[in-house]
Design a protein around this motif. Sequence first.
Motif, PDB file in Angstrom:
ATOM      1  N   LEU A 176      47.777   2.325   2.850  1.00 16.52           N
ATOM      2  CA  LEU A 176      46.845   2.310   1.718  1.00 16.52           C
ATOM      3  C   LEU A 176      46.791   3.678   1.047  1.00 16.52           C
ATOM      4  CD1 LEU A 176      43.788   0.313   3.135  1.00 16.52           C
ATOM      5  CD2 LEU A 176      45.305  -0.412   1.274  1.00 16.52           C
ATOM      6  N   PRO A 177      46.874   3.724  -0.285  1.00 17.81           N
ATOM      7  CA  PRO A 177      46.721   5.010  -0.981  1.00 17.81           C
ATOM      8  C   PRO A 177      45.296   5.521  -0.838  1.00 17.81           C
ATOM      9  CG  PRO A 177      46.843   3.203  -2.554  1.00 17.81           C
ATOM     10  CD  PRO A 177      47.136   2.613  -1.212  1.00 17.81           C
ATOM     11  N   PRO A 178      45.080   6.830  -0.932  1.00 17.22           N
ATOM     12  CA  PRO A 178      43.764   7.412  -0.647  1.00 17.22           C
ATOM     13  C   PRO A 178      42.636   6.838  -1.497  1.00 17.22           C
ATOM     14  CG  PRO A 178      45.435   9.124  -0.785  1.00 17.22           C
ATOM     15  CD  PRO A 178      46.092   7.863  -1.220  1.00 17.22           C
ATOM     16  N   GLY A 179      42.892   6.615  -2.772  1.00 17.65           N
ATOM     17  CA  GLY A 179      41.828   6.142  -3.650  1.00 17.65           C
ATOM     18  C   GLY A 179      41.314   4.771  -3.269  1.00 17.65           C
ATOM     19  N   ILE A 180      42.177   3.949  -2.711  1.00 19.75           N
ATOM     20  CA  ILE A 180      41.770   2.593  -2.313  1.00 19.75           C
ATOM     21  C   ILE A 180      41.234   2.591  -0.886  1.00 19.75           C
ATOM     22  CG2 ILE A 180      42.652   0.277  -1.848  1.00 19.75           C
ATOM     23  CD1 ILE A 180      44.484   0.663  -4.276  1.00 19.75           C
ATOM     24  N   SER A 181      41.849   3.353  -0.013  1.00 15.80           N
ATOM     25  CA  SER A 181      41.378   3.415   1.360  1.00 15.80           C
ATOM     26  C   SER A 181      39.954   3.931   1.452  1.00 15.80           C
ATOM     27  CB  SER A 181      42.302   4.311   2.185  1.00 15.80           C
ATOM     28  OG  SER A 181      41.862   4.398   3.518  1.00 15.80           O
ATOM     29  N   GLY A 182      39.577   4.808   0.532  1.00 16.62           N
ATOM     30  CA  GLY A 182      38.258   5.410   0.605  1.00 16.62           C
ATOM     31  C   GLY A 182      37.174   4.704  -0.175  1.00 16.62           C
ATOM     32  N   ARG A 183      37.526   3.710  -0.972  1.00 19.59           N
ATOM     33  CA  ARG A 183      36.490   3.062  -1.782  1.00 19.59           C
ATOM     34  C   ARG A 183      35.715   2.051  -0.955  1.00 19.59           C
ATOM     35  NH1 ARG A 183      38.776  -1.105  -6.308  1.00 19.59           N
ATOM     36  NH2 ARG A 183      36.678  -0.602  -7.046  1.00 19.59           N
ATOM     37  N   ALA A 184      34.419   1.978  -1.221  1.00 12.24           N
ATOM     38  CA  ALA A 184      33.549   1.094  -0.452  1.00 12.24           C
ATOM     39  C   ALA A 184      32.987  -0.054  -1.276  1.00 12.24           C
ATOM     40  CB  ALA A 184      32.395   1.892   0.157  1.00 12.24           C
ATOM     41  N   VAL A 185      33.025   0.051  -2.609  1.00  6.09           N
ATOM     42  CA  VAL A 185      32.387  -0.957  -3.467  1.00  6.09           C
ATOM     43  C   VAL A 185      33.339  -1.327  -4.592  1.00  6.09           C
ATOM     44  CG1 VAL A 185      30.439  -1.469  -4.966  1.00  6.09           C
ATOM     45  CG2 VAL A 185      30.087  -0.031  -2.950  1.00  6.09           C
ATOM     46  N   LYS A 186      33.414  -2.633  -4.871  1.00 13.09           N
ATOM     47  CA  LYS A 186      34.177  -3.111  -6.022  1.00 13.09           C
ATOM     48  C   LYS A 186      33.225  -3.552  -7.120  1.00 13.09           C
ATOM     49  CE  LYS A 186      37.832  -5.296  -6.307  1.00 13.09           C
ATOM     50  NZ  LYS A 186      38.779  -6.426  -6.373  1.00 13.09           N
ATOM     51  N   ILE A 187      33.731  -3.545  -8.344  1.00 15.65           N
ATOM     52  CA  ILE A 187      32.924  -3.989  -9.478  1.00 15.65           C
ATOM     53  C   ILE A 187      32.918  -5.510  -9.490  1.00 15.65           C
ATOM     54  CG2 ILE A 187      32.700  -3.973 -11.995  1.00 15.65           C
ATOM     55  CD1 ILE A 187      34.181  -1.255 -11.943  1.00 15.65           C
ATOM     56  N   PRO A 188      31.750  -6.130  -9.519  1.00 14.25           N
ATOM     57  CA  PRO A 188      31.688  -7.600  -9.503  1.00 14.25           C
ATOM     58  C   PRO A 188      32.036  -8.192 -10.865  1.00 14.25           C
ATOM     59  CG  PRO A 188      29.487  -6.700  -9.661  1.00 14.25           C
ATOM     60  CD  PRO A 188      30.402  -5.516  -9.506  1.00 14.25           C
ATOM     61  N   PHE A 189      32.123  -9.515 -10.912  1.00 16.45           N
ATOM     62  CA  PHE A 189      32.473 -10.237 -12.134  1.00 16.45           C
ATOM     63  C   PHE A 189      31.232 -10.600 -12.954  1.00 16.45           C
ATOM     64  CE2 PHE A 189      36.702 -10.248 -10.886  1.00 16.45           C
ATOM     65  CZ  PHE A 189      37.512 -11.013 -11.717  1.00 16.45           C
ATOM     66  N   ASP A 190      30.170  -9.803 -12.841  1.00 20.21           N
ATOM     67  CA  ASP A 190      28.926 -10.131 -13.554  1.00 20.21           C
ATOM     68  C   ASP A 190      29.141 -10.209 -15.059  1.00 20.21           C
ATOM     69  OD1 ASP A 190      27.824 -10.095 -11.078  1.00 20.21           O
ATOM     70  OD2 ASP A 190      26.649  -8.260 -11.350  1.00 20.21           O
ATOM     71  N   ASP A 191      29.962  -9.304 -15.611  1.00 19.55           N
ATOM     72  CA  ASP A 191      30.234  -9.319 -17.052  1.00 19.55           C
ATOM     73  C   ASP A 191      30.880 -10.633 -17.481  1.00 19.55           C
ATOM     74  OD1 ASP A 191      29.156  -7.002 -17.960  1.00 19.55           O
ATOM     75  OD2 ASP A 191      31.052  -5.985 -18.385  1.00 19.55           O
ATOM     76  N   VAL A 192      31.834 -11.106 -16.681  1.00 17.05           N
ATOM     77  CA  VAL A 192      32.560 -12.330 -17.020  1.00 17.05           C
ATOM     78  C   VAL A 192      31.613 -13.525 -16.975  1.00 17.05           C
ATOM     79  CG1 VAL A 192      34.503 -13.809 -16.377  1.00 17.05           C
ATOM     80  CG2 VAL A 192      34.688 -11.331 -16.131  1.00 17.05           C
ATOM     81  N   TYR A 193      30.702 -13.515 -16.014  1.00 14.50           N
ATOM     82  CA  TYR A 193      29.738 -14.607 -15.902  1.00 14.50           C
ATOM     83  C   TYR A 193      28.744 -14.579 -17.063  1.00 14.50           C
ATOM     84  CZ  TYR A 193      26.451 -17.872 -13.751  1.00 14.50           C
ATOM     85  OH  TYR A 193      25.638 -18.943 -13.500  1.00 14.50           O
TER      86      TYR A 193
END
Length: 603
Positions: free
Chosen positions: A504-521
Amino acid sequence: MEALGLEWAGGVPRLWAADDMARQGLVTTVSAPAGTAAVVGWVGSFRDRAAGARRLLDDFGRPGAAPRPPTGDYAAVLVCRDRILLMRDEQARIPLFFAESGGRVSAVSTSARRLGGDGELERRYFCRYLIGNLAQPHSELTPFTGVRRVLGGEVVELSLTGEMRGRAVRRGPRGTGSGTGTGAGAGAAKDLRRTLEDAVGRRMGETTACHVSGGTDSTSIALLAARLLAAGQGRPGDLVLLAGRFGTGELAGERPYLDEAMREIRRHVPAARAVFVDADDVADFDDFEHHAGDPDEPHAHAFRASFWSRLHAAAAERGCDTLMTGCGADPVVDANPMHLHELARAGRLRQMTKHARAWAAGSERGLRDVVSAYVVQPALPLAAERFAALVHRRGTVLGGLGTFARPPWLRPGFARTHGYREAGLTESRFLFGREPEQSLYDAANYLAAPDPLSWYQARQYGFFLSHPFLDPEVVALMRRLPAEATFRPGRPKAVLREAMADLLPPGISGRAVKIPFDDVYARGLRRHGEQLVDLCRSARHPLVAEMFDVATLCRAVREAQLGLGDAYAWDRMNGSLALVVWLERLSRRPRARDAAVPVIVGP
């Protein structure tokens, strides 16, 4: 959708397969002295579908043999010398149904509607469907009276003339989290890496697509696929990296992670094709009447099917024969919060409080919220929801609406008559059970993946979705791990991150939260809210008015447009809207059977 079927003519079994799906490799048929097998999907390994079908026939074709169904994504019908067997794998991605009356099965199909579409609707099914937000059905009931579902991991045995001989769910060893498995630290990570890599390898096709979102889960699957191809298990050009790309709105914040993931995957396999599907114009509820109305059964997650459908079409255009996703990682490889309930049951309250505090700090939640969600609610799920409704409803329709409570738009009389309360009790036991820390893994298989969409589009696109994180061996491994191996406050999916640390690259290995699809909903409700209200008001199927207070359901749509409620309440509303559309289109679906190839006539 009918991929295969079994019928009797003059007491003689006749097995057939859909011609186009057989030519696409979606259905495999084999014959041997032990009998004949028709398999939708794959057994053992995707690339060795014929060999897997033969092994299945050899293992089950012996008189009296009763092994557990092997790993794979399949539904199968075996016509043996002395019996007929119907079965599905534990993941239960591919459906299989049978019509039964008086202890005799008259027909078998992958299409429930083909078997019962002209008959009476089963109202108890709709009560079960309206509880919760599971992506996959997991009870034997179907929308049609007299039609039953073969369950995941189940083997149904019939005589050669169709008499029911027995049904048995045969699953692999479950294990426990009490220290019987791998220890904490590097050993757990090493075992997960090996097991997950095997799960990915079993699902590799001639041209494999991997959904890449820039998160830890999907990037891990794509990296393992790339490593296998780089090691010579396939041609490097046979990897397609599929991503939905947003240039505006909140989800545009995922772009840097997505680009980093693509670079790292292509570093291992430079010839891999990166396919970006622009999704700025996609909104939830796009083509809702099509996605909610066309499947065999109502599909609670049909509101988001337009996004997945666009990705599926892009994979099909590149000639992909399988599409892997990271779905299922959240409940399977993350720390199991239900171990707090296990500690409370054991009377280890001081340790439970200590762990709950750490969990609260790591998830930025209050201690009371953590104890309520993982100790109180699993113990008293229905009572906890009723209390939450009293506190949060405050004159709204969606406020305080959880997983099990009757939604205000479901008529009380219908609910009482057709067993809504009983269905709620059954579902709460399925989700939590006596050992919620183990039931979590059973439920995960049905919570996480948008497979009904994959199923009814398989004939059009030529592949099924596949989910390595939901592989039975991966789930069995995570069941065995003790809590100390998986729980690291503030570091979700710690074992997975350690297992993939070298990839895993560092930027992805260290992330803890993803952006949800609230905008799309929210965009979907703005774009289609009036249409959804009109669909409800104009519904003519008699069951809609019998089941729903349409005015209250329309009010729920209005509240959701204003942002009232939460994800649980919106999912309850989304499922009800999908059911309205499904009922309205029930009589419009064509009944003509597509071209079929006889597999066997007679035993």
